[in-house]
Design an enzyme around this catalytic site. Structure first.
Site, short mmCIF file in Angstrom:
data_model
loop_
_atom_site.label_atom_id
_atom_site.label_comp_id
_atom_site.label_asym_id
_atom_site.label_seq_id
_atom_site.Cartn_x
_atom_site.Cartn_y
_atom_site.Cartn_z
N THR A 182 14.07 16.34 -1.56
CA THR A 182 13.38 15.11 -1.19
C THR A 182 13.83 14.72 0.21
OG1 THR A 182 12.93 12.81 -1.85
CG2 THR A 182 15.15 13.65 -2.30
N THR A 183 13.26 13.66 0.77
CA THR A 183 13.60 13.29 2.16
C THR A 183 15.08 12.94 2.27
OG1 THR A 183 11.39 12.33 2.20
CG2 THR A 183 12.79 11.91 4.10
N ARG A 208 1.82 23.59 -13.10
CA ARG A 208 0.95 24.40 -13.94
C ARG A 208 -0.35 24.83 -13.27
NH1 ARG A 208 1.20 24.77 -19.75
NH2 ARG A 208 3.39 25.25 -20.09
N ASN A 254 5.01 5.34 -5.04
CA ASN A 254 4.88 6.70 -4.53
C ASN A 254 4.49 7.62 -5.68
OD1 ASN A 254 5.61 9.40 -3.91
ND2 ASN A 254 6.77 8.67 -2.16
N ASP A 279 3.73 10.93 -5.49
CA ASP A 279 3.93 12.37 -5.24
C ASP A 279 4.36 13.12 -6.49
OD1 ASP A 279 3.42 11.90 -2.59
OD2 ASP A 279 5.51 11.89 -1.98
N HIS A 280 5.18 12.45 -7.30
CA HIS A 280 5.74 13.16 -8.46
C HIS A 280 4.69 13.51 -9.50
CE1 HIS A 280 9.65 12.44 -6.76
NE2 HIS A 280 9.31 11.17 -6.62
N GLU A 333 11.18 1.34 7.80
CA GLU A 333 11.52 1.42 6.38
C GLU A 333 12.96 1.91 6.32
OE1 GLU A 333 8.76 3.13 3.56
OE2 GLU A 333 10.40 3.84 2.31
N ARG A 355 3.60 20.81 -0.79
CA ARG A 355 4.18 21.20 -2.08
C ARG A 355 3.83 20.25 -3.22
NH1 ARG A 355 10.36 19.37 -1.35
NH2 ARG A 355 10.34 20.71 0.44
N HIS A 356 3.51 19.01 -2.90
CA HIS A 356 3.03 18.14 -4.00
C HIS A 356 1.64 17.59 -3.66
CE1 HIS A 356 5.47 15.40 -1.58
NE2 HIS A 356 6.59 15.81 -2.12
N ARG A 378 3.28 16.72 2.82
CA ARG A 378 4.27 17.59 3.46
C ARG A 378 3.60 18.76 4.18
NH1 ARG A 378 9.70 17.85 2.40
NH2 ARG A 378 10.45 16.06 1.25
N HIS A 411 13.79 4.61 -1.32
CA HIS A 411 14.43 5.89 -1.66
C HIS A 411 15.56 5.68 -2.66
CE1 HIS A 411 15.66 10.04 -1.52
NE2 HIS A 411 14.54 10.29 -0.87
N GLY A 412 15.36 6.25 -3.82
CA GLY A 412 16.39 6.21 -4.85
C GLY A 412 16.47 4.89 -5.61
N HIS A 466 3.31 11.43 0.29
CA HIS A 466 3.91 12.17 1.40
C HIS A 466 3.20 13.52 1.51
CE1 HIS A 466 7.92 13.88 3.23
NE2 HIS A 466 6.86 14.17 3.96
N GLY A 525 9.24 5.70 -6.11
CA GLY A 525 8.48 6.76 -6.78
C GLY A 525 9.17 7.33 -8.00
N HIS A 526 10.27 8.02 -7.76
CA HIS A 526 10.88 8.83 -8.82
C HIS A 526 11.20 8.05 -10.09
CE1 HIS A 526 12.96 12.32 -10.37
NE2 HIS A 526 13.93 11.53 -10.76
N GLU A 586 2.96 8.93 4.07
CA GLU A 586 4.23 9.38 4.66
C GLU A 586 3.98 10.74 5.28
OE1 GLU A 586 7.26 9.61 1.71
OE2 GLU A 586 7.20 7.48 1.31
N1 PXP Z 1 10.21 6.02 1.02
C1 PXP Z 1 10.19 7.21 1.67
C2 PXP Z 1 9.98 7.19 3.15
C3 PXP Z 1 10.34 8.42 0.98
O1 PXP Z 1 10.32 9.59 1.64
C4 PXP Z 1 10.48 8.39 -0.43
C5 PXP Z 1 10.60 9.67 -1.18
O2 PXP Z 1 9.44 10.41 -1.04
C6 PXP Z 1 10.47 7.13 -1.06
C7 PXP Z 1 10.36 5.97 -0.31
C8 PXP Z 1 10.57 7.00 -2.54
O3 PXP Z 1 11.77 7.53 -3.00
P1 PXP Z 1 12.02 7.67 -4.57
O4 PXP Z 1 11.03 8.70 -5.06
O5 PXP Z 1 13.43 8.12 -4.65
O6 PXP Z 1 11.77 6.33 -5.18
#
Ligand code: PXP
Length: 240
Positions: free
Chosen positions: A99-100, A17, A6, A8-9, A150, A48-49, A44, A190-191, A42, A212-213, A69
């Site tokens: 975040t979600t 910036r 992911n 997005d970050h 998922e 926002r990203h 949104r 996620h996470g 994602h 992602g993160h 997403e």
């Molecule tokens: N899967 C989904 C559906 C998400 O919404 C996210 C966060 O955008 C992720 C995976 C990835 O989560 P993380 O950035 O915490 O790894």
């Protein structure tokens, strides 16, 4: 297990910036070099990203699998039907959330979920619903025609290393097995990070992890290519 990254970050940092640094498309190209299974973004409601131009540019990259997403709205359905990403993951969306938070309530809006999913499947877009490990939600998804769920791993990730970890993990494992009874394929995310991802190997037949993160955070220190390679290796090899 396959890895979807992911990115997005990268866009979040860029948007801090204005301008184009760091470049999202360069991040996508690095993901491609690392041969990840998919690039996840994602889009949104408030953009926002990731922005529309980003997903359009990523979609045009050859031999890249885009997993979009998005919220279950008419606007997003129209975008997906036009863009035709390889996959969409339908997520809940609240404006104020960082975040979600939590999975989508598919059971509570099943008619709309069925109506939303049908034209996407007709266009050969792989549909997945991002849900909590909850039997009612899984049973609901099985009625939509979507081939994937998922599982939201946020609770497990937060509980990792605490007394709660085992329960959260067993909830995920039970949900994955339950989903397989309906013929649903199971992704998770996620996470997840470099410390907690290894337990995903204990869940039979997980197809793909979307992360992602933690990858983008590690990339700050070791570079994106290295960060992805390390995570890919953890996803592929259960012994690490
Ligand atoms: N899967 C989904 C559906 C998400 O919404 C996210 C966060 O955008 C992720 C995976 C990835 O989560 P993380 O950035 O915490 O790894």
């Amino acid at each position: 297990m396959l890895l979807g990254v992911n990115i997005d970050h990268v866009a979040t940092l860029r948007n801090a910036r204005g301008g184009n640094e760091p470049d999202v498309l360069t991040a996508a190209r690095i993901c491609k070099v690392c041969e990840v299974e998919s690039i996840t973004t994602h889009l949104r409601e408030d953009r926002r990203h990731i922005k529309d131009a980003d997903v359009e540019a990523i979609r045009k990259l050859p031999r890249v699998r885009l997993n979009l997403e998005m919220a279950m709205t008419k606007e997003m359905q129209e975008i997906a039907l036009k863009l035709r990403p390889h996959a969409v993951c339908i997520v809940p969306e609240k404006r104020q959330e960082v975040t979600t938070e939590g999975g989508l309530d598919v059971a509570g809006q099943l008619d709309w979920a069925i109506e939303f999913t049908k034209p996407l499947i007709e266009k050969n877009i792989e549909v997945s619903f991002f849900i909590d490990p909850d039997v009612h939600q899984i049973a609901a998804v099985s009625k939509t025609g979507a081939p994937f769920i998922e599982l939201h791993t946020g609770k497990y990730s937060e509980a990792f290393g605490t007394e709660e970890e085992e329960k959260c993990f067993q909830d995920l494992k039970g949900a994955a097995l339950f989903a397989q009874n309906f013929g649903l394929k199971v992704n998770a995310g996620h996470g997840l990070n470099y410390q907690n991802v290894h337990r995903m190997h204990e869940i039979p037949n997980l197809v793909e992890l979307n992360i992602g993160h933690s990858i983008i955070s590690r990339a700050v220190f070791v570079g994106l290519e290295q960060a992805i390679k390390e995570m890919k290796s953890l996803c592929e090899n259960s012994s690490k």
